[in-house]
Scaffold this active site. Structure first.
Site, PDB file in Angstrom:
ATOM      1  N   LYS A  90      56.573  60.919  29.892  1.00 65.93           N
ATOM      2  CA  LYS A  90      57.482  59.777  29.878  1.00 65.93           C
ATOM      3  C   LYS A  90      56.707  58.494  30.193  1.00 65.93           C
ATOM      4  O   LYS A  90      55.758  58.515  30.986  1.00 65.93           O
ATOM      5  CB  LYS A  90      58.590  59.965  30.927  1.00 65.93           C
TER       6      LYS A  90
ATOM      7  N   ARG B 273      67.028  71.488  26.340  1.00 67.93           N
ATOM      8  CA  ARG B 273      67.646  72.375  25.358  1.00 67.93           C
ATOM      9  C   ARG B 273      66.948  73.724  25.281  1.00 67.93           C
ATOM     10  O   ARG B 273      67.553  74.730  24.908  1.00 67.93           O
ATOM     11  CB  ARG B 273      67.678  71.682  23.992  1.00 67.93           C
TER      12      ARG B 273
END
Length: 511
Positions: A285, A359
């Protein structure tokens, strides 16, 4: 936690640090709400005018303090805004539960440091008692575990939460009122437990520590718990959880927390994303996006809290919580963009972005939950920034493989005061996740990214099982100032929705 009591005492004679009353926004100025009649009488019926002189309008979240009238044992009156006055011509003339919940939360937070407050807000039945009780307990929440010691920290930086709240107008001998208050306590205490977990720093809450919290709660509340460590995950073929957790020195876990009722014939499965810290992995990130990533386990915290709450409420439904726990870190052993993982379901996934990790852990947990053939599965996750772009910071998205169930989940969320919005699963977006080397890729089209994530998860739900996905990326962590009963930091988003779904199932009103 703040102690809650029901009281039939009159406001003037009650020994307390403050009397809390409601004030609404009327067409011609502020209006004193029901419950405060004795207080208004002591001001010769001119309390609304006094409040208006002090600048009060009755707007939601507004708070005004003024000296109590002569003869009152409490020194101050705290008037809190309820928003628009109910329409007298409407069939539902009372104040809605969320208005009461927010007002009680605002007052409870403002009264930090007080020993006792009397809440003379509008009570027209057990539902109002439950809403006010929830608002008080959620609004009084504080997280000060890391401030040297609670006593020293409060002396230096703040005040202890309100110690006791008496709800005037409640009926302490009425079973319905007592039940509503007991429900409020159970739900609020477990929601606050989830807030504590979300607010804990990641060096103290890694997957193993989170699993230990679940084990302790299971022992306390008579739940069954199973923890799969890295060896068990490897043996079982949980490639998604292992792939995400492979870059961290803190090994992943899959926790199964089960509540069963001897008379239940329905079974709900809740699945929570539990990334105890998300650096993004190899797809690191950028600066400015890491500081709050301890909150990426908010979905698992919500599931954990909801299962325990269902047990405390003794709901006639079986509820299983699956906590998919991992820490997403970059290292020599981390999953790389381009790697292919074989999931617990047997499907292969090409990982195109390691920051789309939630996910992956959810996929394994969803397939594990599907093996038990529950009547419905609901997963909860801080899954995509795209959902925040779509719905903002206070509303979560609801997707499902069944339109009627999606509507039920949405309605349950709105009923308990958790803003939500139904979102579609457009079939054309599935094509973007096609992979040349695996069954599916973990990324698809950039536009509609939150919907793409939902479509990915749907691939791992067992055939014929009703499923919904809650993307709580926006409301899970409040980076701004507190509002209503919502504090800064972890919010406990989705806990009340899950509990309500369990209640509806127990009552035979959910499928």
């Amino acid at each position: 936690m703040t102690a809650l009591t029901l009281s039939t005492s009159a406001a003037p004679g009650l020994r307390a640090d403050a009397i809390v009353i409601g004030v609404a926004k009327g067409t011609k100025g502020p209006v004193v709400a029901p419950g405060a009649e004795a207080v208004d009488k002591a001001y010769d019926g001119k309390l609304a005018g006094v409040l208006e002189t002090l600048g009060a309008s009755g707007a939601e979240g507004e708070l005004t303090k003024l000296p109590a009238p002569a003869g009152f044992k409490a020194p101050i009156v705290v008037a809190v805004g309820l928003g628009a006055e109910p329409d007298a011509k409407s069939e539902d003339e009372g104040y809605d539960a969320e208005a009461l919940r927010k007002a009680a939360g605002v007052a409870a937070r403002a009264l930090a440091g007080s020993k006792k407050a009397a809440f003379a807000l509008p009570i027209d039945g057990p539902g109002a008692v439950g809403a006010i009780g929830e608002g008080v307990l959620l609004g009084a929440y504080s997280f000060d575990v890391y401030k040297d010691s609670a006593k020293d920290a409060r002396a230096k930086n703040g005040k202890a939460p309100l110690a006791e709240a008496a709800l005037l107008g409640g009926k302490p001998r009425d079973a319905a009122y007592k039940g509503a208050l007991a429900r409020a306590v159970a739900v609020a205490e477990e929601l606050n437990r989830s807030r504590d977990l979300i607010n804990m720093p990641p060096n103290d809450l890694d997957p193993a520590a989170f699993a230990a919290e679940a084990q302790a709660a299971a022992k306390e509340h008579g739940l069954k718990v199973q923890v799969l460590d890295e060896k068990a995950l490897t043996k079982g073929g949980y490639g998604g959880i292992l792939g995400v957790g492979g870059g961290s020195a803190a090994a992943p876990r899959l926790v199964k927390l089960s509540y069963t009722h001897p008379k239940a014939d329905k079974h709900l499965a809740f699945v929570g994303k539990g990334i105890t810290y998300d650096s993004g992995g190899i797809s690191l990130k950028p600066a400015g996006h890491n500081e709050t990533m301890k909150c990426d386990m908010s979905g698992a915290a919500a599931v954990f809290a909801a299962v325990v709450a269902a047990a405390r409420l003794g709901l006639e439904v079986n509820v299983t919580g699956w906590l998919a726990l991992a820490e997403n870190m970059p290292s020599g052993s981390a999953t790389r963009p381009g790697d292919v993982l074989r999931m617990f379901s047997g499907k292969t996934v090409e990982v195109l972005n390691t920051d789309a990790e939630g996910r992956l852990v959810l996929a394994d947990a969803l397939w594990a939950a599907s093996q038990e053939k529950p009547d419905a599965i609901v997963d909860v996750a801080t899954l995509t920034g795209a959902m925040m772009l779509a719905l903002g910071s206070r509303t979560f998205g609801v997707m499902a493989n069944d339109d009627a169930f999606r509507s039920t989940v949405h309605e349950a969320a709105e009923e308990v005061g958790e803003p939500a919005w139904p979102m579609p699963l457009p079939e054309h977006l599935r094509k973007g996740m096609e992979s040349q080397v695996a069954d599916i890729a973990n990324m698809g089209e950039r536009m509609g990214g939150g919907l793409v994530a939902g479509l990915f998860l749907r691939e791992f739900v067992g055939e014929g099982i009703t499923w919904a996905h809650l993307d709580i990326a926006g409301p899970a962590f409040n980076e701004g100032g507190p509002f209503g009963y919502t504090p800064k930091g972890g919010t406990g988003s989705a806990v009340r929705t899950l509990v309500r779904l369990a209640e509806l199932t127990a009552a035979g009103e959910l499928g």
